[in-house]
Design an enzyme around this catalytic site. Structure first.
Site, PDB file in Angstrom:
ATOM      1  N   ASP A 117       0.845  -1.189   0.000  1.00  0.00           N
ATOM      2  CA  ASP A 117       0.000   0.000   0.000  1.00  0.00           C
ATOM      3  C   ASP A 117       0.888   1.249   0.000  1.00  0.00           C
ATOM      4  O   ASP A 117       1.797   1.366   0.832  1.00  0.00           O
ATOM      5  CB  ASP A 117      -0.857  -0.054   1.277  1.00  0.00           C
ATOM      6  CG  ASP A 117      -1.918   1.019   1.332  1.00  0.00           C
ATOM      7  OD1 ASP A 117      -1.736   2.094   0.738  1.00  0.00           O
ATOM      8  OD2 ASP A 117      -2.939   0.780   1.996  1.00  0.00           O
ATOM      9  N   ASP A 139      -8.523   2.452  -8.705  1.00  0.00           N
ATOM     10  CA  ASP A 139      -9.789   1.703  -8.636  1.00  0.00           C
ATOM     11  C   ASP A 139     -10.947   2.671  -8.360  1.00  0.00           C
ATOM     12  O   ASP A 139     -10.879   3.454  -7.413  1.00  0.00           O
ATOM     13  CB  ASP A 139      -9.714   0.647  -7.529  1.00  0.00           C
ATOM     14  CG  ASP A 139      -8.620  -0.374  -7.819  1.00  0.00           C
ATOM     15  OD1 ASP A 139      -8.602  -0.918  -8.936  1.00  0.00           O
ATOM     16  OD2 ASP A 139      -7.774  -0.605  -6.941  1.00  0.00           O
ATOM     17  N   LYS A 143     -19.559   1.882  -5.883  1.00  0.00           N
ATOM     18  CA  LYS A 143     -20.689   1.952  -4.936  1.00  0.00           C
ATOM     19  C   LYS A 143     -20.478   3.104  -3.959  1.00  0.00           C
ATOM     20  O   LYS A 143     -19.383   3.280  -3.420  1.00  0.00           O
ATOM     21  CB  LYS A 143     -20.795   0.646  -4.146  1.00  0.00           C
ATOM     22  CG  LYS A 143     -21.246  -0.514  -4.993  1.00  0.00           C
ATOM     23  CD  LYS A 143     -21.433  -1.759  -4.157  1.00  0.00           C
ATOM     24  CE  LYS A 143     -21.809  -2.895  -5.082  1.00  0.00           C
ATOM     25  NZ  LYS A 143     -21.264  -4.164  -4.683  1.00  0.00           N
ATOM     26  N   ASP A 175     -10.894   5.918 -16.618  1.00  0.00           N
ATOM     27  CA  ASP A 175     -11.830   5.611 -17.703  1.00  0.00           C
ATOM     28  C   ASP A 175     -13.251   5.532 -17.145  1.00  0.00           C
ATOM     29  O   ASP A 175     -14.143   5.055 -17.818  1.00  0.00           O
ATOM     30  CB  ASP A 175     -11.453   4.278 -18.367  1.00  0.00           C
ATOM     31  CG  ASP A 175     -11.470   3.140 -17.375  1.00  0.00           C
ATOM     32  OD1 ASP A 175     -10.880   3.286 -16.289  1.00  0.00           O
ATOM     33  OD2 ASP A 175     -12.082   2.097 -17.656  1.00  0.00           O
ATOM     34  N   GLU A 216      -5.544   0.033 -19.759  1.00  0.00           N
ATOM     35  CA  GLU A 216      -6.148   1.110 -20.539  1.00  0.00           C
ATOM     36  C   GLU A 216      -6.617   0.612 -21.914  1.00  0.00           C
ATOM     37  O   GLU A 216      -7.692   0.980 -22.388  1.00  0.00           O
ATOM     38  CB  GLU A 216      -5.089   2.184 -20.715  1.00  0.00           C
ATOM     39  CG  GLU A 216      -5.635   3.488 -21.141  1.00  0.00           C
ATOM     40  CD  GLU A 216      -4.497   4.483 -21.203  1.00  0.00           C
ATOM     41  OE1 GLU A 216      -3.867   4.728 -20.171  1.00  0.00           O
ATOM     42  OE2 GLU A 216      -4.239   4.974 -22.294  1.00  0.00           O
TER      43      GLU A 216
HETATM   44  C1  LIG Z   1      -7.222  -0.447 -12.013  1.00  0.00           C
HETATM   45  S1  LIG Z   1      -5.588  -0.835 -11.589  1.00  0.00           S
HETATM   46  C2  LIG Z   1      -4.637   0.220 -12.663  1.00  0.00           C
HETATM   47  C3  LIG Z   1      -3.214  -0.230 -12.803  1.00  0.00           C
HETATM   48  C4  LIG Z   1      -2.279   0.675 -13.598  1.00  0.00           C
HETATM   49  N1  LIG Z   1      -2.109   1.960 -12.978  1.00  0.00           N
HETATM   50  C5  LIG Z   1      -2.721   0.853 -15.022  1.00  0.00           C
HETATM   51  O1  LIG Z   1      -3.134   1.950 -15.396  1.00  0.00           O
HETATM   52  O2  LIG Z   1      -2.644  -0.118 -15.768  1.00  0.00           O
HETATM   53  C6  LIG Z   1      -5.399  -0.031  -9.997  1.00  0.00           C
HETATM   54  C7  LIG Z   1      -4.140  -0.468  -9.272  1.00  0.00           C
HETATM   55  O3  LIG Z   1      -3.967   0.305  -8.091  1.00  0.00           O
HETATM   56  C8  LIG Z   1      -3.436  -0.550  -7.090  1.00  0.00           C
HETATM   57  N2  LIG Z   1      -3.732   0.039  -5.774  1.00  0.00           N
HETATM   58  C9  LIG Z   1      -4.924   0.143  -5.162  1.00  0.00           C
HETATM   59  N3  LIG Z   1      -4.798   0.727  -3.970  1.00  0.00           N
HETATM   60  C10 LIG Z   1      -3.477   1.012  -3.818  1.00  0.00           C
HETATM   61  C11 LIG Z   1      -2.717   1.610  -2.771  1.00  0.00           C
HETATM   62  N4  LIG Z   1      -3.303   2.029  -1.645  1.00  0.00           N
HETATM   63  N5  LIG Z   1      -1.385   1.741  -2.946  1.00  0.00           N
HETATM   64  C12 LIG Z   1      -0.793   1.315  -4.094  1.00  0.00           C
HETATM   65  N6  LIG Z   1      -1.473   0.730  -5.117  1.00  0.00           N
HETATM   66  C13 LIG Z   1      -2.790   0.589  -4.971  1.00  0.00           C
HETATM   67  C14 LIG Z   1      -4.141  -1.873  -7.323  1.00  0.00           C
HETATM   68  O4  LIG Z   1      -3.469  -2.962  -6.732  1.00  0.00           O
HETATM   69  C15 LIG Z   1      -4.166  -1.929  -8.846  1.00  0.00           C
HETATM   70  O5  LIG Z   1      -3.038  -2.574  -9.376  1.00  0.00           O
END
Ligand SMILES: C[S@@+](CC[C@H](N)C(=O)[O-])C[C@H]1O[C@@H](n2cnc3c(N)ncnc32)[C@H](O)[C@@H]1O
Length: 234
Positions: A117, A139, A143, A175, A216
């Site tokens: 994290d 992410d 919700k 997106d 993406e």
């Molecule tokens: C939807 S993915 C997008 C991944 C990448 N940035 C891309 O554009 O392909 C979101 C990513 O954020 C990471 N993530 C979520 N919360 C996080 C946090 N608190 N610290 C670091 N990474 C985090 C997730 O594990 C996931 O790999």
């Protein structure tokens, strides 16, 4: 009797809601994690030290990518900007292994990884220590009751602002239309950040130095057009 610790807790006693593991890693990817990650991991102590000092050779600036996913964007930036040190944070170990493979193939030596994290590190870094921050496709937690889990909040925007040098850049992509509105509301509420665009087309066009990730490309195939947002610290 002491209660078992919730495995989702991270330093600072926050909860992390994302995935840490996916499909079992192939032996060669596990070997990459075992062999390379210890050398490339961000130093635990002192977490508040200048991130420019974390690299094996001098770098002119430090950048941070939060949630680098499979690491395609981070690896590209590391290759294109060898004079910069890039710190990447990602708790999903399959993604970390994928970044390590990219770095290995490219021979890049200007990356440090936090396989966890990002939030405790973001809180610990010294103000003015980053020249760029990337938060690409965080992410969206659609919700309403999960909105507090979103990475982009008024407080995190204020923190990114503090971490940037004057003139430094915060890049965010999404997106998800609802999350786009949420992000714009939070960043534009901050008086110290200025959007670099002037019209809608400016956030629809992917800048040349902003490579596409697999995430993406999938969004685009599924009909969701990403927004590319760049904000400068004034
Ligand atoms: C939807 S993915 C997008 C991944 C990448 N940035 C891309 O554009 O392909 C979101 C990513 O954020 C990471 N993530 C979520 N919360 C996080 C946090 N608190 N610290 C670091 N990474 C985090 C997730 O594990 C996931 O790999």
């Amino acid at each position: 009797m002491p209660q078992p610790r919730d495995p989702r807790r991270v330093p600072g006693d926050r909860l992390f809601f994302g995935r840490r593991k996916g499909r079992p890693l192939r032996a060669n990817m596990q070997a990459l994690l075992d062999d390379r990650l210890p050398d490339l991991a961000v130093p635990v102590e002192p977490a508040s030290a200048d991130p420019k000092t974390w690299f094996a050779r001098p770098v002119r600036a430090a950048w941070l990518e939060v949630g680098f996913g499979g690491g395609e964007h981070l690896a590209w930036q590391a290759r294109a900007n060898p004079d910069v040190g890039i710190v990447g944070a990602e708790p999903f170990m399959n993604g970390v292994a994928s970044l390590l493979r990219h770095l290995e193939n490219d021979g890049s030596d200007n990356v440090r990884i936090l396989a966890d994290d990002a939030r405790p590190m973001i809180e610990a870094l010294p103000p003015g220590s980053l020249e760029r921050v990337f938060v690409l496709h965080p992410d969206p937690w659609p919700k309403r009751r999960h909105h507090e889990r979103r990475l982009i909040q008024h407080a995190s925007i204020a923190r990114f602002h503090d971490l940037l040098v004057p003139g430094g850049e915060l890049r965010i992509a999404t997106d998800d239309v609802a999350y786009l509105h949420w992000i714009l509301a939070r960043v534009t509420a901050h008086p110290g950040l200025r959007w670099t665009g002037t019209r809608l087309a400016d956030w629809r066009a992917r800048p040349e130095d902003w490579p596409e990730t697999r995430y993406e490309a999938k969004a685009r195939r599924e009909g969701r057009e990403p927004a590319y947002l760049r904000f400068v610290k004034t």
